[in-house]
Design an enzyme around this catalytic site. Structure first.
Site, PDB file in Angstrom:
ATOM      1  N   HIS A 177       9.118  -6.011   1.430  1.00 10.35           N
ATOM      2  CA  HIS A 177       8.328  -6.798   2.395  1.00 10.35           C
ATOM      3  C   HIS A 177       7.894  -8.198   1.924  1.00 10.35           C
ATOM      4  O   HIS A 177       6.706  -8.475   1.744  1.00 10.35           O
ATOM      5  CB  HIS A 177       7.111  -6.025   2.880  1.00 10.35           C
TER       6      HIS A 177
ATOM      7  N   HIS B 136      -1.141   5.590  10.502  1.00  6.46           N
ATOM      8  CA  HIS B 136      -2.476   5.962  10.027  1.00  6.46           C
ATOM      9  C   HIS B 136      -3.223   6.712  11.117  1.00  6.46           C
ATOM     10  O   HIS B 136      -3.131   6.348  12.304  1.00  6.46           O
ATOM     11  CB  HIS B 136      -3.290   4.713   9.663  1.00  6.46           C
TER      12      HIS B 136
ATOM     13  N   LEU C 118       6.300   8.364   5.558  1.00  4.93           N
ATOM     14  CA  LEU C 118       6.317   9.506   6.489  1.00  4.93           C
ATOM     15  C   LEU C 118       5.130  10.447   6.290  1.00  4.93           C
ATOM     16  O   LEU C 118       4.964  11.404   7.035  1.00  4.93           O
ATOM     17  CB  LEU C 118       7.640  10.268   6.394  1.00  4.93           C
TER      18      LEU C 118
ATOM     19  N   HIS D  20      12.520   1.404   3.869  1.00  3.14           N
ATOM     20  CA  HIS D  20      11.086   1.431   3.539  1.00  3.14           C
ATOM     21  C   HIS D  20      10.248   2.017   4.670  1.00  3.14           C
ATOM     22  O   HIS D  20       9.887   1.306   5.607  1.00  3.14           O
ATOM     23  CB  HIS D  20      10.658  -0.016   3.240  1.00  3.14           C
TER      24      HIS D  20
ATOM     25  N   ASP E  35       8.589  -0.877   6.761  1.00  2.98           N
ATOM     26  CA  ASP E  35       7.300  -0.507   6.154  1.00  2.98           C
ATOM     27  C   ASP E  35       6.455   0.287   7.162  1.00  2.98           C
ATOM     28  O   ASP E  35       5.223   0.146   7.198  1.00  2.98           O
ATOM     29  CB  ASP E  35       6.540  -1.731   5.627  1.00  2.98           C
TER      30      ASP E  35
HETATM   31  O1  DOR Z   1       0.309  -2.007   4.643  1.00  4.48           O
HETATM   32  C1  DOR Z   1       0.693  -1.192   3.826  1.00  4.48           C
HETATM   33  N1  DOR Z   1       0.656   0.125   4.082  1.00  4.48           N
HETATM   34  N2  DOR Z   1       1.147  -1.619   2.657  1.00  4.48           N
HETATM   35  C2  DOR Z   1       1.430  -0.781   1.647  1.00  4.48           C
HETATM   36  O2  DOR Z   1       1.821  -1.217   0.612  1.00  4.48           O
HETATM   37  C3  DOR Z   1       1.204   0.675   1.808  1.00  4.48           C
HETATM   38  C4  DOR Z   1       1.295   1.060   3.215  1.00  4.48           C
HETATM   39  C5  DOR Z   1       0.753   2.430   3.476  1.00  4.48           C
HETATM   40  O3  DOR Z   1       1.103   3.382   2.761  1.00  4.48           O
HETATM   41  O4  DOR Z   1       0.009   2.599   4.449  1.00  4.48           O
HETATM   42 ZN    ZN Z   2       4.165  -2.147   0.027  1.00  6.68          ZN
HETATM   43 ZN    ZN Z   3       5.166   0.344   2.169  1.00  6.67          ZN
END
Ligand code: DOR
Ligand code: ZN
Ligand code: ZN
Length: 391
Positions: free
Chosen positions: A192, A269, A21, A18, A265
């Protein structure tokens, strides 16, 4: 139990079910190249890239592009996860069969970022995937119970005046999907897992013989919602950081095998999306370069997992869940190996700016960690040394 000073340890290459990218679409936050480099640096030889890109990976065209770009970069096997529904809108099923038949041979489907919340759509998705021998990975969240929430519903969020995401939003979807999977004679994987109640539901479902598997993130194994005290958006994530009591139950569940795997996960960002008021900031945190030391700290040092357990939860089980034959197992003599050499005693301080990822939203900023991938090897080729990819 854990002993230090024992020298380096050899593990099968780590497999992450998970990651995000961000390519195509948000190359200012991460690319397949930068994300692959971060993965290799963290000890991974295979990752599964979630489809919430722009465009969404809901066609063979996008999935095959991601796969080929991963091959070109050559640092880690990048397996695209296909979207379950067109545009991840939760309505019409995407052509999973065409994605599975493409060059990338997609075997894992998810609408992660969103939940497949309509039970009829989920039931049909499970039946379709089952026919293909594929897996649905569910982001378990009933959006009617979370409605824009950005923090765990509990005393901390109440005190801080933050909208709460209740545990029930996650637990009710897991219970529902377990039963839908049973009836569809399908496998289902839960992304998660974050609450103690989810662990109870998973335990129950496994006792019924339902083909359900689950993952937990390193951040949910270490952090709780007390971190939200300063409204620092770096700790905003979906599902949210829960309470100390949940963290303890998640650790035990991973040790006992109720939770099968660790998955990061990894959610990079751009600064302008993350460094905002808590309620407006994007959810998600970096994970690839810190996962191994966090698992050592939370699971191996306390004696909850031995080295076999680390290999099982970070490599063998994720490879099995996703159906990878060439990962997550001991090396045959003479084969081009996928492996990682780990120094469990190497100490370092996390600095987001110094990590390989383009983004720097690590929740472990300034933290002193122990453990690092000394060398990562993909099919016999060294892809990273001492926490740096071999570019
Ligand atoms: O915290 C998260 N970020 N949860 C998600 O389900 C999506 C992910 C993201 O794509 O940033
Ligand atoms: Zn998620
Ligand atoms: Zn995710």
């Amino acid at each position: 139990t854990a002993v230090s000073g024992g020298g380096n340890v050899l593990l099968p290459g780590l497999v992450d079910l998970h990651v995000h990218l961000r390519e195509p679409g948000r190359e200012d936050a991460e690319t397949i190249a930068s994300g692959s480099a971060a993965a290799a640096a963290g000890g991974f030889t295979a990752v599964f890239a979630m489809p919430n890109t722009d465009p969404v990976a809901d066609t063979a065209l996008v999935c095959d592009h991601v796969w080929r770009r991963g091959r070109e970069v050559g640092l880690v096997d990048v397996h695209p996860v296909g979207a379950v529904t067109v545009g991840q809108k939760g309505e019409r099923l995407a052509e999973m069969g065409i994605m599975a038949a493409g060059e990338a041979q997609v075997r894992v489907f998810s609408d992660d970022g969103f939940c497949v919340s309509d039970p009829l759509v989920m039931r049909r998705a499970l039946e379709y995937a089952s026919g293909l021998g594929a897996l649905i990975a569910q982001h378990a969240e009933d959006p009617r119970l979370t409605c824009g929430a950005c923090a765990h519903e509990g005393p901390t969020a109440a005190r801080l005046g933050l909208a709460g995401w209740p545990r029930s939003a996650e637990e009710s979807i897991i219970a529902r999907d377990a039963i839908l999977a049973r009836d569809a004679d399908a496998r289902v994987h839960i992304c998660h897992v974050s609450t103690a109640g989810s662990v109870s539901v998973l335990r129950w479902a496994k006792e019924q013989g339902i083909a359900i598997t689950a993952e937990v993130t390193p951040h949910h194994l270490l952090l709780d919602d007390s971190r939200l005290e300063d409204y620092d958006p770096v700790f905003k994530v979906n599902p949210p950081l829960r309470e100390e009591s949940d963290v303890a139950v998640l650790r035990r569940a991973l040790a006992e095998g109720v939770i099968d795997a660790v998955a990061t996960d990894h959610a990079p960002h751009a600064a302008h999306d993350k460094d905002r008021e808590f309620a407006l900031a994007r959810p998600g945190m970096l994970g690839l370069e810190t996962a191994l030391p966090i698992v050592l700290e939370t699971m191996w040092r306390p004696g909850l997992l031995d080295w076999r357990g680390v290999a099982r939860t970070m490599s063998e089980n994720p490879a099995k869940i996703a159906g990878l034959a060439d990962q997550g197992r001991p090396i045959e003599v003479g084969e081009p190996a996928n492996l990682v050499v780990v120094d469990p005693d190497f100490e370092w301080t996390v600095r987001g700016k110094e990590l390989t990822s383009i983004a720097d939203n690590t929740p472990f900023e300034g933290m002193r960690l122990r453990g690092r991938a000394v060398a990562t090897v993909l099919r016999g080729r060294v892809t990273a040394r001492d926490g740096r990819a071999e570019l």
